[in-house]
Design a protein around this motif. Structure first.
Motif, PDB file in Angstrom:
ATOM      1  N   LEU A 195       0.855  -1.181   0.000  1.00 43.32           N
ATOM      2  CA  LEU A 195       0.000   0.000   0.000  1.00 43.32           C
ATOM      3  C   LEU A 195       0.890   1.230   0.000  1.00 43.32           C
ATOM      4  N   ASP A 196       0.975   1.898  -1.153  1.00 42.66           N
ATOM      5  CA  ASP A 196       1.809   3.083  -1.322  1.00 42.66           C
ATOM      6  C   ASP A 196       0.896   4.250  -1.676  1.00 42.66           C
ATOM      7  N   VAL A 197       0.746   5.183  -0.757  1.00 41.89           N
ATOM      8  CA  VAL A 197      -0.187   6.290  -0.972  1.00 41.89           C
ATOM      9  C   VAL A 197       0.293   7.272  -2.032  1.00 41.89           C
ATOM     10  N   ARG A 198       1.566   7.200  -2.406  1.00 48.72           N
ATOM     11  CA  ARG A 198       2.048   8.045  -3.500  1.00 48.72           C
ATOM     12  C   ARG A 198       1.611   7.480  -4.852  1.00 48.72           C
ATOM     13  N   ALA A 199       1.515   6.163  -4.932  1.00 47.95           N
ATOM     14  CA  ALA A 199       1.139   5.534  -6.199  1.00 47.95           C
ATOM     15  C   ALA A 199      -0.364   5.329  -6.321  1.00 47.95           C
ATOM     16  N   LEU A 200      -1.063   5.260  -5.199  1.00 45.91           N
ATOM     17  CA  LEU A 200      -2.495   4.991  -5.195  1.00 45.91           C
ATOM     18  C   LEU A 200      -3.244   6.234  -4.708  1.00 45.91           C
ATOM     19  N   PRO A 201      -4.231   6.712  -5.454  1.00 44.50           N
ATOM     20  CA  PRO A 201      -4.920   7.955  -5.077  1.00 44.50           C
ATOM     21  C   PRO A 201      -5.928   7.781  -3.947  1.00 44.50           C
ATOM     22  N   VAL A 202      -5.444   7.381  -2.782  1.00 46.04           N
ATOM     23  CA  VAL A 202      -6.284   7.321  -1.593  1.00 46.04           C
ATOM     24  C   VAL A 202      -6.040   8.583  -0.772  1.00 46.04           C
ATOM     25  N   ASP A 203      -7.050   9.026  -0.047  1.00 46.61           N
ATOM     26  CA  ASP A 203      -6.961  10.293   0.679  1.00 46.61           C
ATOM     27  C   ASP A 203      -6.790  10.118   2.174  1.00 46.61           C
ATOM     28  N   LEU A 204      -7.337   9.036   2.717  1.00 39.84           N
ATOM     29  CA  LEU A 204      -7.322   8.789   4.153  1.00 39.84           C
ATOM     30  C   LEU A 204      -7.084   7.299   4.380  1.00 39.84           C
ATOM     31  N   VAL A 205      -6.155   6.967   5.281  1.00 39.99           N
ATOM     32  CA  VAL A 205      -5.848   5.565   5.563  1.00 39.99           C
ATOM     33  C   VAL A 205      -5.742   5.370   7.069  1.00 39.99           C
ATOM     34  N   SER A 206      -6.512   4.420   7.597  1.00 38.06           N
ATOM     35  CA  SER A 206      -6.489   4.120   9.031  1.00 38.06           C
ATOM     36  C   SER A 206      -5.524   2.978   9.317  1.00 38.06           C
ATOM     37  N   LEU A 207      -4.725   3.142  10.380  1.00 32.07           N
ATOM     38  CA  LEU A 207      -3.704   2.163  10.752  1.00 32.07           C
ATOM     39  C   LEU A 207      -3.818   1.837  12.240  1.00 32.07           C
ATOM     40  N   SER A 208      -3.319   0.665  12.609  1.00 28.68           N
ATOM     41  CA  SER A 208      -3.326   0.257  14.017  1.00 28.68           C
ATOM     42  C   SER A 208      -2.019  -0.428  14.349  1.00 28.68           C
ATOM     43  N   ALA A 209      -1.481  -0.165  15.538  1.00 27.47           N
ATOM     44  CA  ALA A 209      -0.195  -0.742  15.929  1.00 27.47           C
ATOM     45  C   ALA A 209      -0.313  -2.177  16.400  1.00 27.47           C
ATOM     46  N   HIS A 210      -1.407  -2.524  17.087  1.00 29.73           N
ATOM     47  CA  HIS A 210      -1.436  -3.834  17.746  1.00 29.73           C
ATOM     48  C   HIS A 210      -1.750  -4.984  16.791  1.00 29.73           C
ATOM     49  N   LYS A 211      -1.999  -4.690  15.513  1.00 31.02           N
ATOM     50  CA  LYS A 211      -2.101  -5.751  14.507  1.00 31.02           C
ATOM     51  C   LYS A 211      -0.764  -5.931  13.786  1.00 31.02           C
ATOM     52  N   LEU A 212       0.251  -5.199  14.271  1.00 28.46           N
ATOM     53  CA  LEU A 212       1.537  -5.117  13.583  1.00 28.46           C
ATOM     54  C   LEU A 212       2.688  -5.363  14.554  1.00 28.46           C
ATOM     55  N   TYR A 213       2.420  -6.119  15.640  1.00 32.07           N
ATOM     56  CA  TYR A 213       3.418  -6.420  16.664  1.00 32.07           C
ATOM     57  C   TYR A 213       3.850  -5.171  17.429  1.00 32.07           C
ATOM     58  N   GLY A 214       2.923  -4.214  17.497  1.00 29.70           N
ATOM     59  CA  GLY A 214       3.120  -3.017  18.296  1.00 29.70           C
ATOM     60  C   GLY A 214       2.151  -3.013  19.465  1.00 29.70           C
ATOM     61  N   PRO A 215       2.130  -1.934  20.255  1.00 32.10           N
ATOM     62  CA  PRO A 215       1.282  -1.888  21.450  1.00 32.10           C
ATOM     63  C   PRO A 215      -0.170  -1.577  21.121  1.00 32.10           C
ATOM     64  N   LYS A 216      -1.057  -2.011  22.004  1.00 29.45           N
ATOM     65  CA  LYS A 216      -2.458  -1.609  21.919  1.00 29.45           C
ATOM     66  C   LYS A 216      -2.579  -0.150  22.365  1.00 29.45           C
ATOM     67  N   GLY A 217      -3.653   0.488  21.951  1.00 28.35           N
ATOM     68  CA  GLY A 217      -3.916   1.847  22.411  1.00 28.35           C
ATOM     69  C   GLY A 217      -3.317   2.944  21.555  1.00 28.35           C
ATOM     70  N   VAL A 218      -2.783   2.600  20.384  1.00 27.22           N
ATOM     71  CA  VAL A 218      -2.257   3.631  19.505  1.00 27.22           C
ATOM     72  C   VAL A 218      -2.483   3.213  18.051  1.00 27.22           C
ATOM     73  N   GLY A 219      -2.842   4.175  17.247  1.00 22.40           N
ATOM     74  CA  GLY A 219      -3.024   3.983  15.818  1.00 22.40           C
ATOM     75  C   GLY A 219      -2.669   5.272  15.123  1.00 22.40           C
ATOM     76  N   ALA A 220      -3.008   5.360  13.855  1.00 22.47           N
ATOM     77  CA  ALA A 220      -2.685   6.572  13.105  1.00 22.47           C
ATOM     78  C   ALA A 220      -3.651   6.722  11.942  1.00 22.47           C
ATOM     79  N   LEU A 221      -3.777   7.956  11.498  1.00 24.98           N
ATOM     80  CA  LEU A 221      -4.568   8.260  10.313  1.00 24.98           C
ATOM     81  C   LEU A 221      -3.699   9.030   9.336  1.00 24.98           C
ATOM     82  N   TYR A 222      -3.551   8.466   8.131  1.00 28.92           N
ATOM     83  CA  TYR A 222      -2.885   9.193   7.046  1.00 28.92           C
ATOM     84  C   TYR A 222      -3.898  10.140   6.427  1.00 28.92           C
ATOM     85  N   ILE A 223      -3.501  11.419   6.268  1.00 28.21           N
ATOM     86  CA  ILE A 223      -4.362  12.445   5.678  1.00 28.21           C
ATOM     87  C   ILE A 223      -3.572  13.125   4.565  1.00 28.21           C
TER      88      ILE A 223
END
Length: 429
Positions: A195-223
């Motif tokens: 998933l490359d937001v420079r190559a794909l014309p998406v505007d908003l992307v939701s992410l989560s750390a705890h599905k990626l071997y990171g901690p619960k309680g934190v995520g991010a939004l690409y804008i």
């Protein structure tokens, strides 16, 4: 309470992953008095050290999706990111005469569907698109509802229950043609599917750390910044995170997510190869049990396999899997927290009859699973199935050649897992 007969095998990585030891070590440096614990909004030296750590974390998260650091807003998780993206964008665009229709898919996560329900109560028009029996959205179905009044389209990249991968490129082209925004819930795809937001014309992307071997309680939004996407904030306060997510940013959580994203980028190729091998081994082993229905597509994400077992009642199956010390899921963890009685809304949207939907199991794989664990898990399932199917009229009818459609009184196409002639399991140790 009787002692456990064997150790639990964890096959529920789509619900959450263990935190990587390297992530734990990095986070520990930003918690105690002998580390960098200051508020990153403070102007003194310790505060600026915390701010620098936050900047590095933002850079690492951005790099994983090809974004600029300034396009990443930290949140408490993907649920908040989904809410901020959908409600924030919809309200801003309606306020500025840019449409008031929201389009989404019936197989989305509840944090998307419930946000849309809340916005409908505010007067927004919401269109819910159907999927095919394989869980994929037909781009023509999107064409049928898009118009000049469409403000936002929200589509999940990889479905959290079935692993079905949506064709974002085909969908994005259609969304952009009417001037609407495209939001993508990428929680289950980040680090796995490209998933490359420079190559794909998406505007908003939701992410989560705890599905990626990171901690619960934190995520991010690409804008996206160019062209700039504007949102109305959900919260109001101190102006942190560009005013879109006020409140003191938990530096240790953000640092943990940043390191997890960096590790995911480094391990993407090796993880993909490992998971593909595990998925094939699990699929072929389950196919050998007979009467195993695939809920999804052949080309789904490698870490998720959703199947239903012919001739088995859902409640009985759930009990037996728990007794077998198998940590698997019958749906998403968030949905299960609401009710354990209703069948999965995702499988219902795919046309699965209630009996098959109730008898569905989601296996989700992770980088620490071994081939031996896969074999052991399937053997435990085999033992339970043999016992349960002995008393199942449906199973007897299936063995006598009756079709699944006739057994379950459905016209929905159903795919039964089958091993190809001479297929051999890939050895994974």
């Amino acid at each position: 309470m009787s002692a456990r007969q064997h150790e639990t095998i964890y096959l529920d990585y789509a619900a959450t992953t263990p935190v990587d030891p390297e992530v734990v070590r990095a986070m520990a440096n930003y918690l105690s008095g002998d580390g960098v614990f200051a508020n990153p909004a403070s102007e003194h030296a310790p505060g600026q050290q915390a701010a620098e750590a936050l900047a590095v974390a933002r850079l690492r998260v951005a790099a994983l999706v090809g974004a600029e650091p300034g396009e990443i807003v930290f949140t408490s998780g993907a649920t908040e990111a989904n809410n901020l993206a959908i409600a924030g964008a919809a309200r801003w665009r309606r306020r500025h005469g840019r449409g008031q229709r929201i389009v989404t898919v019936r197989t989305e996560h509840k944090s998307v569907l419930e946000t849309c329900t809340a916005l409908a109560a505010e007067g927004f028009a919401v269109s819910y698109l159907d999927v095919g029996a394989d869980g994929r959205l037909d781009p023509a179905a999107l064409d049928a509802v898009l118009d000049d009044d469409t403000a936002l389209v929200s589509v999940m990249h990889v479905n959290n229950e079935t692993g079905v991968v949506q064709d974002l490129a085909a969908l994005a082209t259609r969304v952009k043609a009417v001037g609407a925004l495209l939001h993508v819930d990428a929680v289950q795809s980040i680090g796995g599917e490209p998933l490359d937001v420079r190559a794909l014309p998406v505007d908003l992307v939701s992410l989560s750390a705890h599905k990626l071997y990171g901690p619960k309680g934190v995520g991010a939004l690409y804008i996206r910044q160019r062209p700039r996407v504007r949102l109305c904030p959900l919260l109001h306060g101190g102006g942190q995170e560009a005013g879109l997510r006020p409140g003191t940013v938990p530096v240790h959580q953000a640092v943990g997510m940043g390191v997890a994203c960096e590790l995911a980028a480094q391990r993407r190729a090796s993880d993909a190869l490992w998971l593909k091998g595990l998925h094939q081994r699990l699929r072929e082993s389950l196919a050998a049990l007979g009467g195993v229905v695939l809920n999804g597509r052949e080309d789904g994400a490698a870490h998720i396999l959703n199947v239903s077992f012919v001739g088995i009642q859902g409640e009985t199956l759930a009990y037996e899997l728990q007794a077998a010390d198998l940590a698997v899921a019958s749906g998403s963890a968030c949905t299960a927290a609401l009710s354990n009685r209703a069948p999965s809304h995702v499988l219902q949207a795919m046309g699965r009859p209630a009996a098959l939907a109730h008898a569905a199991v989601r296996f989700s794989l992770g980088r620490s699973i071994t081939g031996h664990e896969i074999d052991t898990a399937v053997e435990r399932i085999r033992c339970r199935l043999q016992s349960l199917r002995r008393f199942s009229p449906l199973w007897r009818d299936w063995c006598r050649g009756r079709s699944l459609q006739a057994l379950y009184e459905t016209a929905t196409p159903l795919t039964v897992l089958e091993n190809s002639p001479g297929a051999r399991k890939r050895e994974i140790t």
